[in-house]
Design a protein around this motif. Structure first.
Motif, PDB file in Angstrom:
ATOM      1  N   LYS A  71     -29.206  18.041  22.450  1.00 14.26           N
ATOM      2  CA  LYS A  71     -28.870  17.664  21.090  1.00 14.26           C
ATOM      3  C   LYS A  71     -29.323  16.223  20.820  1.00 14.26           C
ATOM      4  N   THR A  72     -29.655  15.958  19.559  1.00 12.39           N
ATOM      5  CA  THR A  72     -30.136  14.635  19.177  1.00 12.39           C
ATOM      6  C   THR A  72     -29.319  14.090  18.022  1.00 12.39           C
ATOM      7  N   ILE A  73     -28.775  12.891  18.230  1.00  8.63           N
ATOM      8  CA  ILE A  73     -28.040  12.175  17.194  1.00  8.63           C
ATOM      9  C   ILE A  73     -28.913  11.029  16.700  1.00  8.63           C
ATOM     10  N   GLY A  74     -28.857  10.739  15.429  1.00 15.67           N
ATOM     11  CA  GLY A  74     -29.652   9.650  14.865  1.00 15.67           C
ATOM     12  C   GLY A  74     -28.796   8.592  14.217  1.00 15.67           C
ATOM     13  N   ILE A  75     -29.258   7.347  14.285  1.00  7.60           N
ATOM     14  CA  ILE A  75     -28.662   6.236  13.549  1.00  7.60           C
ATOM     15  C   ILE A  75     -29.786   5.531  12.799  1.00  7.60           C
ATOM     16  N   ILE A 106     -32.397   5.675  17.538  1.00  6.47           N
ATOM     17  CA  ILE A 106     -32.021   4.587  16.642  1.00  6.47           C
ATOM     18  C   ILE A 106     -33.252   4.184  15.843  1.00  6.47           C
ATOM     19  N   TYR A 107     -33.153   4.305  14.523  1.00  4.04           N
ATOM     20  CA  TYR A 107     -34.270   4.022  13.629  1.00  4.04           C
ATOM     21  C   TYR A 107     -33.989   2.745  12.848  1.00  4.04           C
ATOM     22  N   GLY A 108     -34.951   1.807  12.869  1.00  4.74           N
ATOM     23  CA  GLY A 108     -34.769   0.586  12.093  1.00  4.74           C
ATOM     24  C   GLY A 108     -35.429  -0.613  12.749  1.00  4.74           C
ATOM     25  N   ASN A 109     -35.735  -1.625  11.944  1.00  6.86           N
ATOM     26  CA  ASN A 109     -36.355  -2.845  12.438  1.00  6.86           C
ATOM     27  C   ASN A 109     -35.370  -3.681  13.237  1.00  6.86           C
ATOM     28  N   GLY A 110     -35.923  -4.493  14.122  1.00  4.70           N
ATOM     29  CA  GLY A 110     -35.091  -5.416  14.891  1.00  4.70           C
ATOM     30  C   GLY A 110     -35.421  -5.354  16.363  1.00  4.70           C
ATOM     31  N   ASN A 111     -35.006  -6.394  17.082  1.00  3.50           N
ATOM     32  CA  ASN A 111     -35.293  -6.504  18.508  1.00  3.50           C
ATOM     33  C   ASN A 111     -34.013  -6.272  19.310  1.00  3.50           C
ATOM     34  N   PRO A 112     -33.873  -5.112  19.961  1.00  3.32           N
ATOM     35  CA  PRO A 112     -32.627  -4.811  20.679  1.00  3.32           C
ATOM     36  C   PRO A 112     -32.391  -5.735  21.863  1.00  3.32           C
ATOM     37  N   LYS A 133     -36.714   3.912  17.738  1.00  3.69           N
ATOM     38  CA  LYS A 133     -37.844   4.506  17.033  1.00  3.69           C
ATOM     39  C   LYS A 133     -38.502   3.563  16.036  1.00  3.69           C
ATOM     40  N   GLY A 134     -37.861   2.426  15.747  1.00  2.31           N
ATOM     41  CA  GLY A 134     -38.431   1.495  14.796  1.00  2.31           C
ATOM     42  C   GLY A 134     -38.249   1.936  13.352  1.00  2.31           C
ATOM     43  N   HIS A 135     -38.862   1.165  12.461  1.00  8.68           N
ATOM     44  CA  HIS A 135     -38.753   1.437  11.026  1.00  8.68           C
ATOM     45  C   HIS A 135     -39.425   2.756  10.655  1.00  8.68           C
ATOM     46  N   GLN A 136     -38.790   3.481   9.738  1.00  8.70           N
ATOM     47  CA  GLN A 136     -39.328   4.759   9.278  1.00  8.70           C
ATOM     48  C   GLN A 136     -39.680   4.662   7.795  1.00  8.70           C
TER      49      GLN A 136
END
Length: 246
Positions: A71-75, A106-112, A133-136
């Motif tokens: 299963k895959t959860i997304g943020i 995890i989708y979105g800009n930024g440096n973890p 996954k970075g910015h979409q």
């Protein structure tokens, strides 16, 4: 005569109003219904409620939960200190401890790395199960193409915390929210389950992952709620009336 549109709650950006003279007269517009905490200290202000709103297209609605082992959860969120992910990572950790084969995108800009998120992931033994996954460019396309089963999101004052949740509701994908205003009096929205107990949060997500009919129903209810209450074609009339009265 200025209208101040509040985009971020003080629970996201605590310094929101630090430079305001709180004795002056202000007119705020926001999607918040609980005002005591948000505008604490202001002695003379007016507030107009305007819900987060999106352009709604019925033809976008096409999510169906796929039958698959993993299963895959997304943020969907910018990676920033003002949008913490710790509780979601711990929930994933607990779910995997219970034997669920689940990963988190995890989708979105930024440096973890700069924010210390990678340290938390390593400490929870999640290195192989959290993918950045970075910015979409298109949230809906990514959610459908990568066959997401659930969306996790931030909640403020008992309601979805951003436009990403609105857009994803337009395709009927079920979302589960963590309450980031735990000490406030939050309004309850039946369609948008908001949690502040990690064990109950995990159990609810397990139910969604294991019962496709239940997941479909939750997604359907959220879709109908957004279509009814957050459609810009209808809600623009609220702003028009505010400006007309002024």
């Amino acid at each position: 005569r200025s209208f101040i549109c509040v985009v971020n709650s003080i629970f996201q950006v605590p310094e929101n109003y630090d430079r305001y003279d709180k004795s002056r007269n202000y007119t705020f517009i926001s999607g918040f219904k609980s005002l005591n905490e948000e505008f604490r200290g202001f002695s003379n202000f007016k507030h107009y409620y305007f819900p987060l709103s999106i352009s709604f297209k019925d033809e976008n609605r096409m999510w169906v939960q796929k039958t698959k082992k993993q299963k895959t959860i997304g943020i969907y969120t910018r990676l920033t200190k003002n949008k913490p992910l710790d509780v979601f990572l711990f929930a994933l950790h607990l779910m995997r401890l219970e034997g669920l084969d689940v990963i988190l995108n995890i989708y979105g800009n930024g440096n973890p790395a700069e924010l210390g998120i990678l340290n938390n992931i390593e400490a929870l033994s999640l290195t192989d199960y959290v993918i950045f996954k970075g910015h979409q460019e298109n949230l809906i396309d990514s959610a459908l193409n990568e066959e997401l089963d659930i969306i996790w999101a931030h909640s403020y004052y008992g309601f979805p915390g951003g436009f990403a949740s609105m857009d994803l509701s337009s395709i009927g994908i079920p979302q589960v929210f963590w309450n980031f205003t735990p000490n406030c009096e939050n309004q309850e929205y039946n369609e948008f389950k908001t949690f502040k107990d990690i064990n109950i949060f995990v159990e609810y997500n397990k139910q969604l992952l294991n019962d496709s009919s239940f997941a479909q129903t939750i997604g359907e209810n959220q879709y109908l709620s957004i279509k009814t209450n957050n459609n810009i074609d209808e809600n623009i009339k609220i702003l028009e009336e505010i400006f007309r009265q002024s």
